[in-house]
Design a protein around this motif. Structure first.
Motif, PDB file in Angstrom:
ATOM      1  N   PRO A 219       0.821  -1.214   0.000  1.00 38.79           N
ATOM      2  CA  PRO A 219       0.000   0.000   0.000  1.00 38.79           C
ATOM      3  C   PRO A 219       0.851   1.259   0.000  1.00 38.79           C
ATOM      4  N   ARG A 221       0.197   3.905   1.598  1.00 37.26           N
ATOM      5  CA  ARG A 221       0.203   4.489   2.943  1.00 37.26           C
ATOM      6  C   ARG A 221       0.002   3.400   3.979  1.00 37.26           C
ATOM      7  N   TRP A 222       0.618   3.598   5.127  1.00 37.64           N
ATOM      8  CA  TRP A 222       0.328   2.761   6.284  1.00 37.64           C
ATOM      9  C   TRP A 222       0.357   3.665   7.515  1.00 37.64           C
ATOM     10  N   LEU A 224      -2.386   4.327   9.154  1.00 35.54           N
ATOM     11  CA  LEU A 224      -3.528   5.121   8.708  1.00 35.54           C
ATOM     12  C   LEU A 224      -4.132   5.916   9.860  1.00 35.54           C
ATOM     13  N   ARG A 242       1.220   3.007  16.004  1.00 35.76           N
ATOM     14  CA  ARG A 242       1.090   1.950  15.007  1.00 35.76           C
ATOM     15  C   ARG A 242       2.254   1.963  14.027  1.00 35.76           C
ATOM     16  N   LEU A 246       4.488  -1.335  13.541  1.00 36.99           N
ATOM     17  CA  LEU A 246       4.621  -2.020  12.250  1.00 36.99           C
ATOM     18  C   LEU A 246       6.079  -2.181  11.853  1.00 36.99           C
ATOM     19  N   SER A 266      -7.020  -2.402  14.152  1.00 35.16           N
ATOM     20  CA  SER A 266      -6.231  -1.521  13.279  1.00 35.16           C
ATOM     21  C   SER A 266      -4.861  -2.112  12.957  1.00 35.16           C
ATOM     22  N   GLU A 270      -3.638  -3.423   9.233  1.00 30.71           N
ATOM     23  CA  GLU A 270      -2.429  -2.860   8.609  1.00 30.71           C
ATOM     24  C   GLU A 270      -1.449  -3.970   8.238  1.00 30.71           C
ATOM     25  N   CYS A 271      -1.298  -4.979   9.096  1.00 32.01           N
ATOM     26  CA  CYS A 271      -0.406  -6.097   8.771  1.00 32.01           C
ATOM     27  C   CYS A 271      -0.919  -6.868   7.560  1.00 32.01           C
ATOM     28  N   ARG A 273      -2.744  -5.635   5.141  1.00 29.86           N
ATOM     29  CA  ARG A 273      -2.532  -4.790   3.962  1.00 29.86           C
ATOM     30  C   ARG A 273      -1.100  -4.907   3.448  1.00 29.86           C
ATOM     31  N   LEU A 274      -0.164  -5.250   4.338  1.00 26.71           N
ATOM     32  CA  LEU A 274       1.233  -5.422   3.944  1.00 26.71           C
ATOM     33  C   LEU A 274       1.546  -6.857   3.539  1.00 26.71           C
ATOM     34  N   HIS A 298     -11.279  -2.526   4.319  1.00 24.69           N
ATOM     35  CA  HIS A 298      -9.958  -2.327   3.725  1.00 24.69           C
ATOM     36  C   HIS A 298      -9.572  -3.454   2.756  1.00 24.69           C
TER      37      HIS A 298
END
Length: 413
Positions: A219, A221-222, A224, A242, A246, A266, A270-271, A273-274, A298
């Motif tokens: 992504p 952005r992270w 967020l 966060r 991360l 959250s 995020e993890c 998304r990566l 997401h």
């Protein structure tokens, strides 16, 4: 030259491709399917080292060597070993259709957005985590890492996935392409003819038109903003915390990350998304639904466990990294369990500083190198009169432990 012939989806090479060969190397089924030149020596491929030694003897005598391989031999195939031994300049590679391409073709699906992972001679856990994290995956199987083993692992954490087991691709008499659930795959003996297994999340199989092949790019952005997640009464890990969490967790494709005391989910989202697979543990029923909603918003998948840690952790697969964002009085016990099972790192966020010593001791007792920081940030906040002030956020102590060997490990899976 060493000629490497990919047999496509079962198509045998013609006599002209074998003409003049002094040595032909291949699997038994490949060798049995062709008519070898009378003068050619034949080696059934088993352990690779003896075959490479025999090939080197023929190359030194300037005799033609032919290697018969499945599909595209440059795609998770024998070309790598041959290039390392003899140099790429000595290889004449003639690829066939890979089993991955053939399997997707049988389903009428594109595969430019698929993730391909090999479990042949490797740990199955990486393939399982990739299947959990991505909607379209091809798994190259091997002994002990076939459809049954893959299905058994996914039945616990991603039971809604569709597994497509492709056997003997290209064999007109024996080809089978079957669609089963993970539980159904786990209950079967699939034999030795499996070519490839596809793992699909049917709700996300047809993605947008792509310009880059492979999994979705990282992504843009992270860390967020909090308002990009549904949360209750600002009970969410702030983006400054966060961001550092991360960085210390290092989520990547093939990893499994636990988010314990997940709250809004959250960190888990995020993890995911990566590219990592995630298990989010939350004791509040409304929190469980909130995590699922945030994951869906997401476009990622999260395995959500409703229960209280540390007891709720017992049935989970061992993680690569763990984030602990809640725990209260149980925090030392939770960190102890997480530290015992994490392969790489544990990150703990605490608002109460008097809990730091016990959490730090738990990490160090498990052999982790431990460090931490008190995060205090002030955000720009508008005031009347078109001016701005600094508004302080609550300070948070972030503690992390990293296994010593993990500092020098590469990214390769």
């Amino acid at each position: 030259m060493i000629t490497v012939v990919g047999t496509g989806t079962g198509a045998a090479p013609g006599e002209d491709e074998l003409a003049g060969a002094g040595l032909v190397v291949g699997g038994r089924r490949h060798l049995d399917a062709v008519r070898l030149p009378e003068a050619a020596e034949r080696i059934v491929l088993g352990p690779l080292a003896p075959a490479l030694d025999a090939m080197e003897e023929h190359v030194e005598k300037d005799r033609r060597v032919i290697v018969l391989a499945s599909g595209d031999p440059g795609f998770f195939g024998i070309v790598r070993a041959l290039a390392e031994r003899f140099g790429s300049h000595r290889l004449d590679v003639r690829p066939g259709v890979s089993s991955v391409a053939a399997a997707f073709a049988r389903l009428g699906l594109t595969w430019d957005d698929a993730v391909v992972v090999s479990a042949h001679g490797r740990e199955l856990r990486t393939a399982v985590n990739v299947c959990r994290a991505h909607p379209k995956v091809a798994v190259l199987t091997g002994p002990g890492a076939g459809p049954a083993e893959l299905g058994a692992a996914l039945a616990r954490t991603a039971p809604g996935r569709l597994l497509v087991v492709a056997c003997a691709l290209g064999d007109r008499a024996g080809e089978r392409v079957e669609q089963v659930s993970p539980a159904e795959a786990a209950a079967r003996d699939w034999g030795t003819a499996v070519s490839v297994v596809l793992c699909l999340d049917e709700t996300r199989t047809l993605g947008p038109v792509r310009t880059l092949a492979g999994p979705a790019v990282a992504p843009a952005r992270w860390a967020l903003d909090e308002d990009e997640f549904a949360h209750r009464d600002s009970m969410i890990t702030k983006f400054e915390v966060r961001a550092l969490a991360l960085a210390r967790l290092g989520p990547r494709p093939g990893d499994l990350v636990w988010d314990v005391g997940s709250g809004s989910g959250s960190v888990a989202v995020e993890c995911a998304r990566l590219g990592a697979a995630v298990s989010a543990v939350e004791k509040a029923a409304d929190g469980v639904e909130r995590i699922r909603a945030n994951a869906g918003a997401h476009g990622v998948d999260a395995h959500v466990v409703h229960g209280s840690a540390p007891d709720a952790l017992a049935g989970l697969d061992d993680p690569d990294a763990v984030f602990v964002g809640g725990g209260g009085r149980e925090l030392p016990d939770i960190v102890t369990v997480c530290a015992r099972r994490a392969r790489r790192a544990v990150v703990v966020a605490m608002a109460a500083l008097d809990r730091v010593p016990a959490a730090r001791s738990a990490l160090m007792d498990a052999g982790f190198d431990c460090d931490g920081v008190l995060l205090q940030s002030s955000r720009l906040s508008p005031l009347p009169g078109d001016v701005t002030r600094l508004a302080a956020t609550n300070p948070v102590f972030l503690l992390w432990g990293v296994r010593p060997h993990a500092r020098t490990e590469g990214v390769a899976q």
